[in-house]
Design an enzyme around this catalytic site. Sequence first.
Site, short mmCIF file in Angstrom:
data_model
loop_
_atom_site.label_atom_id
_atom_site.label_comp_id
_atom_site.label_asym_id
_atom_site.label_seq_id
_atom_site.Cartn_x
_atom_site.Cartn_y
_atom_site.Cartn_z
N GLU A 298 0.81 -1.22 0.00
CA GLU A 298 0.00 0.00 0.00
C GLU A 298 0.84 1.27 0.00
O GLU A 298 0.38 2.33 -0.40
CB GLU A 298 -0.97 0.03 1.19
CG GLU A 298 -0.33 -0.12 2.56
CD GLU A 298 -0.11 -1.56 2.95
OE1 GLU A 298 0.82 -1.81 3.71
OE2 GLU A 298 -0.85 -2.43 2.47
N ASP A 340 18.17 17.21 -32.57
CA ASP A 340 18.53 18.23 -33.54
C ASP A 340 19.98 18.63 -33.33
O ASP A 340 20.51 18.50 -32.23
CB ASP A 340 17.64 19.47 -33.35
CG ASP A 340 16.25 19.27 -33.94
OD1 ASP A 340 16.11 18.39 -34.80
OD2 ASP A 340 15.33 19.97 -33.51
#
Length: 982
Positions: A298, A340
Amino acid sequence: MDKYLSQKNENLEKELETNFEEGLTSEQVEDRLQKYGRNELPQGKVTPWYLIFLKTLTQPIQIILIIAAIISVIAPLISNHWEVHFEVFIDFMVIISIVLIDGILETVQEVKARKSMDALKEISKPKAVVIRNDGQQEIDAGELVVGDIVVLEAGKYIPAELKIIEASDLMIDESILTGESVPVEKIDTPLAKTTQILAEMKNIAFMSTVVTAGRAIGVVIKTGKDTEIGKIATSINENDESHTPLEKKFNRFTMIIALISFLIGIAIFLTLFVSGDQKAWANHLMVAITLAIGVIPECLAAIISITLSFSTKRMATENVIVKKLQAVETLGSVNVICTDKTGTLTQNKMTVQKIIINNQIIDGKKYSLEKKDEHADYFLKSLVLCNDSVTEGLERIGDPTELALVDFAESMGYDEQDARDEWKRIDEIPFDSERKMMTTVNNINGVNTTFTKGALDQLLKHCTKIMVNNTVRTITQADKDSLLEIANKLSDDALRVLAFAYNTSYDVEPDQDDLEHDLTFIAGVAMIDPVRESAVNAVKQAHDAGVKVVMITGDHAVTALAIAKELDIAHSMNEVMSSERLNSLSDDELYQIIEQINVFARVNPEHKVRIVDAFQRRGNITSMTGDGVNDAPSLTKADIGVAMGITGTDVAKQAADIILTDDNFETIIKGVNEGRNVYQKIKRAVTFVIGVNMANVISIFVLSALNSVSPVEATNILWMNLIVESLIAISMGMGANDNSLMKVKPIKGKNPLFRGIWWSMIKITMFTSIASIAAWYFGMGFVNTQVIESALSQAGYNEAQVSEILIRNNHGWYQIFKDHNVLISAKVIIGNFGRTAMFIAITCGPCGYANLIKLSQWQTSKKINIIVNKPLWICSMGALGLNIIVIFVPGLNTSILNLIPLTEYQTAWYLIPVSLAIAAAPTFIILALDGIVFVTYHYFPDPKRRNQMLVAEMIKSDKLLAEKKRKKAKAKKQKEEAEANK
């Protein structure tokens, strides 16, 4: 758009109901704003914070936890005949608190990322100069409407889609839209035919592009979402949000854990029901549900969110804005980065590197230090006077090439503004793409002097003289051949060559037709957008980390290869693919060879999506960087889209998962390192939590099956899961990063959450289970007849009944546990000694071995890399202290945790130290095993791995040899250039 391309101005003026001379009136503007709305790009749907929060609660793990929380209330109510006590709700409150904390963390991070993006947008809101009400004024670009008359000049953003109605030497940089790095010349005349290709629309200025030179007037024909950039923004907003790899893994993991917990719950209930007292089915059900919940980590959702949150904070300090928490882990899983060139790998600033003067090449830095003479004076004048760019403070307006010339002149003490004020420009012939030259006429001390710059091969056709060593002489064919040979040599190294000439033979102001005749060649410059020094190191780090770096550029293949060589991305034309070849390949053909290509040259935006898709089909987790509108589809397609924060457009930032605020490739690699560490920390937490939970389940299952009674109570498991386990596991994500992870190749294809953690998890589960069972039996060794009598009396039995039970079961606790006629409450009290010892084992043991779960790659080096996680040590020691303290807290130890009272320690004083020793045993065993594995791996490898090591060593040696050869060749080349300069 088609109708505007060929339409004459007078017809366009009528259609748009405007006036090209006076502009629109205020009333017209107001009406059109009401009708068409503001000139703004469409924004993605902004999800309110409360919906983001509610969405976090619908994740599979959260739903299971909410169900578990509800069951944690119902189960004890059933077992207690629906009697309501405060203790019933403790489990529920803690689990729900964890669910809420996790949701809050995710919500806060997403809202913070949104605010960071908004801040980036606010940095530069575009303005527009318009003609309205027969006057010129500057307004917010968002207030533009169709029919507005816009005045353009160098350095201005195009605020909307414009039809050019007047133009003078207008050049526009359309790279963000078309990917073309060279500014485009625009005209004000109608086109003979219409076209769908944006680059061919010569009389249209597109929104968000930039004027690099010249002046113009345009009329607004489209605004906002109707513009080309607006259409792309709309398509991006309509894309469905995809799940990250971490989300997919976590969802699968949740389903598996849910199934396991369900099966374990059934198995434990049936075991207790069949072997134990069937009348106590409600109690058995409570134990089964408690253990089933115990399997569910949990705290894991909170662990992941906290770990990712810490990482996003660290990344923010490293110039990375993370829009979504899970994107951090995805970046760490990347094994291909498509990037790029301009601005990311390079500085995005053209710089003069070499000077061609006196028929030789001189280093630019060396030339700038030499004494100025007449030759240098003419050269520097040509740089700043035959130039339209302007630099003033941080403002830089003009073509990148011209700005580089101004920068170089300034480094030698020439200021372009002062020079132009002193030597006024009289006339000019603007740059023309067919002539490839530009000429200005300036009054130099009363002499009309022309300065011409242009492509070397074109300029030499107009030169009849050459200046060599301050002497002007007739230029020979040998001079021209030598200069062209030098230029070709420099071009092969990706340098752009520009030449300069002058003429002072005019007594009066000449005709323009004669300005470019009888020129004297002065010098040439060789320029390049330099590689970022940090990018070279970053590419090396990427390669060491097993990440393939792919350079994508609009440059020619030769230029791209030269840059790639400097960055160590590619070394031959076989690794370079041009757009022509890319277009000729089918998707399947590209898929076959994509792994061999490292550079894509002359690439159009649409090609990027194909490139990403091909790499993904090969099983790669692929990242794509981009800044333009045209990059948005590929940023969305990639597993992780990275947008530039400085040069990036809003559309690119909107499409990306991560934004770099410094546009630096090195920052991506820092993000990869952070992502890998995040994933490793999460895997450590998963290993720890699942290992401990499974150990608890196995030990409780075994002891329950053997003794027909659960060895621990629900509150013991609750303390373990929600206090000890959560405290330690959460701190695992707060430690320092392990840089050794950047020495390991990422796993290609599927990388399950459990890969590489099974052995660690099995060790924890096996040794902790054994220690827990041993501790319980050790504790039960303290149970004697007196303890049993006291327990039966507390459960409500009278003396006769107590005596009868003892005789019937030979005074043994084991027989009493098997006796179905004895109350469960009595068995619980009898088990207090075993429960206390087991409680110490299951809560204190993890405090030690939690610090030994090292999933970083110890195989990479024989040197033991010790990384101290201070938060983890503090939390481990804190948890250990809490476990010891709680044993001695009256009420909490007996009433809630069902441990032995303080009075029992008068005779059982050594129960705690021995139980602690048992709890520590797994830590020492795991440490010993890890030491044996480490030594064996590095010093006694098996034959197969020994051969692998030899092959790896040979490959490493070959790489070092190749690197030495490259360095030697580079040094030789530099030496030859230096000797030539002498």
